[in-house]
Write a protein that holds these residues in place. Structure first.
Motif, mmCIF file in Angstrom:
data_model
loop_
_atom_site.group_PDB
_atom_site.id
_atom_site.type_symbol
_atom_site.label_atom_id
_atom_site.label_comp_id
_atom_site.label_asym_id
_atom_site.label_seq_id
_atom_site.Cartn_x
_atom_site.Cartn_y
_atom_site.Cartn_z
ATOM 1 N N VAL A 191 0.920 -1.255 -0.044
ATOM 2 C CA VAL A 191 0.139 -0.080 0.191
ATOM 3 C C VAL A 191 1.379 1.222 0.030
ATOM 4 O O VAL A 191 1.946 1.013 0.386
ATOM 5 N N ARG A 192 0.770 2.050 -1.187
ATOM 6 C CA ARG A 192 1.887 3.335 -1.281
ATOM 7 C C ARG A 192 0.404 4.167 -1.398
ATOM 8 O O ARG A 192 0.094 4.624 -1.975
ATOM 9 N N VAL A 193 0.901 5.267 -0.410
ATOM 10 C CA VAL A 193 0.215 6.670 0.056
ATOM 11 C C VAL A 193 0.893 7.434 -0.631
ATOM 12 O O VAL A 193 1.612 8.101 0.278
ATOM 13 N N GLU A 194 0.695 8.898 -1.632
ATOM 14 C CA GLU A 194 1.916 9.691 -1.810
ATOM 15 C C GLU A 194 0.851 10.795 -2.140
ATOM 16 O O GLU A 194 0.383 11.056 -3.110
ATOM 17 N N ASN A 195 1.537 12.198 -1.343
ATOM 18 C CA ASN A 195 0.770 13.419 -0.882
ATOM 19 C C ASN A 195 -0.811 13.808 -1.095
ATOM 20 O O ASN A 195 -1.009 14.164 -2.048
ATOM 21 N N VAL A 196 -1.424 12.835 -0.491
ATOM 22 C CA VAL A 196 -3.334 12.629 -0.607
ATOM 23 C C VAL A 196 -3.810 13.545 0.020
ATOM 24 O O VAL A 196 -3.349 13.213 1.458
ATOM 25 N N SER A 197 -4.323 14.210 -0.998
ATOM 26 C CA SER A 197 -5.643 15.012 -0.065
ATOM 27 C C SER A 197 -6.986 15.203 -0.369
ATOM 28 O O SER A 197 -6.823 14.882 -1.378
ATOM 29 N N SER A 230 -6.675 15.059 -4.454
ATOM 30 C CA SER A 230 -4.692 15.390 -5.448
ATOM 31 C C SER A 230 -4.271 14.119 -4.566
ATOM 32 O O SER A 230 -4.745 13.730 -3.716
ATOM 33 N N GLY A 231 -3.072 13.736 -5.047
ATOM 34 C CA GLY A 231 -2.160 12.754 -4.609
ATOM 35 C C GLY A 231 -2.390 11.525 -5.817
ATOM 36 O O GLY A 231 -3.421 10.841 -6.010
#
Length: 343
Positions: A2-8, A55-56
């Protein structure tokens, strides 16, 4: 996994999630913590494709939750805080229906249903209507639903709410046994539960990552080092002077001491001494140095062990601070210079 990248995520003018970035490795059990309104549930709903991020980017098993949402749903199991259940169906029929809704044929449905009934301890109530079950058993049915199809990733939001102590222990054991077989993200307000089941924690506050790491790593970051309990039979004053002279030792505090009938060549009487030793680093070499030095002096070392902060202490200190800074891995860690030394 699981990868979460700069999520808003925005809801109108409200920013529920603000630039989250973290990763969960395959087979890892991650504790996902935060106060009410911190953005945990929003983040978990993004992970489970309930709604897209503003976003992200989020990937689960290499699949994008926006572009490949059907693939993501096939490899995850999700248990929300308020589990939707068909109360007018029996446990077995409801689980068979969930397996059917996930697209499995009859033979596979039977295999999966039998497996999750056994795994969650629902055998005694499999023929009972869900509406007639206690809240604890209904929680088990919710967990069983999430396990249908042997998902690679399991996302659990408050899985032990309403369970009695024995059932809580059983669910904890079940989750812990998944380590290595499934990737688990566990959200809960029961902090000892995380301490007993999770290998790593992410603490979210006001929509941002406030701290991330193992409980041991977070303890070191909070205190700027480690805290040791030392018990030895030695001249109290000389032992204290010795400890304070060692490299990386910041502070030595006497906890208790009593005289013991032991011969000594020193002018001071040997005592059973107990010290709290704060160090500036977390390293096995510091422990070894302390132990070897005491033994070389001919004193008797009784105990030497590290004292960690509880997860509750870490959690409260993290969310109490509004000041965070990124670490080298891109997560955020609390600035604790103002509180250092008061642990």
């Amino acid at each position: 996994m699981v990868r979460v990248e700069n999520v808003s995520k925005y809801f109108g003018d409200i920013k529920a999630v603000d630039g989250l970035s973290f990763e969960v490795l395959e087979g890892e059990i991650l504790g996902f913590l935060g106060p009410n309104g911190a953005g945990k549930t929003t983040a978990m709903r993004i992970l489970t494709c309930f709604f897209p991020p503003t976003s992200g980017r989020v990937t689960v098993g290499g699949f994008d939750v926006v572009k490949d949402s059907d693939e993501v749903r096939r490899i995850i199991g999700y248990m929300p805080e308020h589990v939707p259940l068909y109360r007018d169906m029996t446990v077995q029929d409801a689980l068979d229906f969930v397996a059917h809704a996930k697209g499995y044929r009859r033979q596979a449905r039977k295999r999966f249903t039998e497996a999750v009934i056994e795994e969650t301890g629902l055998g005694d109530v499999r023929k009972r209507l869900i509406g007639h079950l206690s809240k604890g058993y209904r929680q088990r049915v919710g967990l069983a639903q999430a396990l249908i199809g042997e998902p690679k990733v399991l996302i659990l939001d408050e899985p032990t709410v309403g369970l009695d102590p024995r059932q809580i222990a059983e669910v904890r054991r079940l989750i812990k046994n998944m380590a290595g077989r499934r990737t688990v993200i566990l959200s809960t307000h029961i902090l000892p539960e995380v301490q007993m089941t999770c290998s790593r924690v992410v603490i979210i506050n006001q929509g941002k990552i406030a701290a991330s790491g193992t409980p041991q790593k977070l303890t070191t970051q909070m205190r700027g080092g480690s805290q040791l309990v030392l018990k030895a039979v030695a001249p109290r004053g000389k032992l204290r002077e010795l400890l304070e002279s060692l490299a990386h030792v910041k502070k030595v505090k006497l906890r208790e001491a009593e005289e013991v009938p032991a011969p000594s060549e020193d002018s001071e009487t040997n005592r059973l001494c107990e010290f709290l030793v704060e160090t500036s680093t977390l390293s096995p070499e510091v422990n070894s140095t302390i132990a070897e030095t005491i033994v070389r002096r001919g004193w008797q070392l009784i105990e030497l062990y590290e004292v960690g902060m509880t997860l509750e202490e870490i959690f409260l200190r993290v969310i109490a601070s509004d000041s965070v800074e990124p670490d080298s891995s891109g997560s955020h860690l609390e600035k604790l210079s103002s509180t250092e030394g008061r642990a």
